[in-house]
Design a protein around this motif. Structure first.
Motif, short mmCIF file in Angstrom:
data_model
loop_
_atom_site.label_atom_id
_atom_site.label_comp_id
_atom_site.label_asym_id
_atom_site.label_seq_id
_atom_site.Cartn_x
_atom_site.Cartn_y
_atom_site.Cartn_z
N PRO A 21 -8.11 0.63 -4.28
CA PRO A 21 -7.99 2.14 -3.85
C PRO A 21 -9.09 2.85 -2.90
N TRP B 210 -7.41 12.82 -5.51
CA TRP B 210 -8.08 12.28 -3.87
C TRP B 210 -8.29 13.54 -3.59
N ASN C 267 -3.47 3.66 -1.49
CA ASN C 267 -3.51 3.32 -2.87
C ASN C 267 -2.92 1.62 -3.00
N GLN C 268 -3.93 0.90 -3.09
CA GLN C 268 -3.45 -0.51 -3.25
C GLN C 268 -4.29 -1.23 -4.46
N THR D 172 0.94 -1.17 -0.06
CA THR D 172 -0.04 0.04 -0.02
C THR D 172 0.94 1.32 -0.07
N SER E 108 -5.33 3.58 -9.10
CA SER E 108 -5.41 4.64 -7.82
C SER E 108 -5.36 5.92 -8.53
#
Length: 201
Positions: A131, A95, A127-128, A37, A89
């Protein structure tokens, strides 16, 4: 029936300082849940938010001890906004744009101006593969408890609509086009699972 909307959940944190420590978990890069992450703090820092949130709640409870009234046990509230697994992401700026819209909606529901609300918030993106955005709000704002409004289903519903709109406007993603890979079930919520981990440490 599968849920077509992107994932949004609101939930109160554990009682007192124990619940506020959830912010510390969210920034732990060494935790097994965060090994892949990229953690991005959008507004505030976990350390500052935890400290200020506890201080504000303590002041209100000290006053109630003198004048009377039930003490505030829940110091904060958590909201999670997640994109479907496998989506790209968002950038830091994307974001922030999504966050701005969410904060505006929450500000309206609480009847608190944006700047004041931000001061009482901690916002971090993970962010993975799926997200997602975490928004933690101190339950005490300018000497008043907002636990009831923060945990209201109407508040969560309004934030879900805003998140869907923001994903379309900022990312070009339409939740109506999303086809869930699995059907909804009654699995334990992620935040409950994470809070269980906190009580073991």
């Amino acid at each position: 029936m599968s849920i077509k909307n992107y994932f949004v959940r609101g939930q109160v944190l554990l009682d007192g300082i124990k619940g506020v420590k959830y912010a510390k978990y969210l920034t732990s890069k060494n935790h097994q849940n965060h090994l892949n992450t990229n953690i991005v703090e959008i507004y505030n820092s976990a350390r500052n938010w935890m400290k200020s949130t506890v201080v504000r709640a303590a002041k209100v409870n000290a006053q109630k001890a003198i004048t009377g009234g039930r003490p505030t046990k829940r110091f904060g509230h958590s909201f999670v906004f997640s994109l479907p697994s496998g989506e790209k992401s968002p950038t830091d700026e994307q974001w922030k744009e999504i966050t701005t819209n969410i904060v505006k909606t929450l500000s309206t529901k609480l009847k608190v101006d944006n700047k004041t609300l931000i001061k009482h918030s901690y916002i971090v993106a993970h962010n993975q593969r799926n997200p997602h955005l975490h928004i933690l709000i101190g339950s005490v704002i300018e000497g008043k408890s907002f636990n009831q409004v923060l945990r209201s289903e109407r508040t969560t519903f309004a934030l879900k609509k805003t998140f869907n709109y923001s994903c379309y406007k900022t990312l070009g993603l339409n939740y109506l086009d999303h086809k869930p890979l699995t059907k909804g079930d009654k699995r334990i919520s992620r935040i409950k699972y994470e809070n269980k981990l906190l009580t073991k440490t």
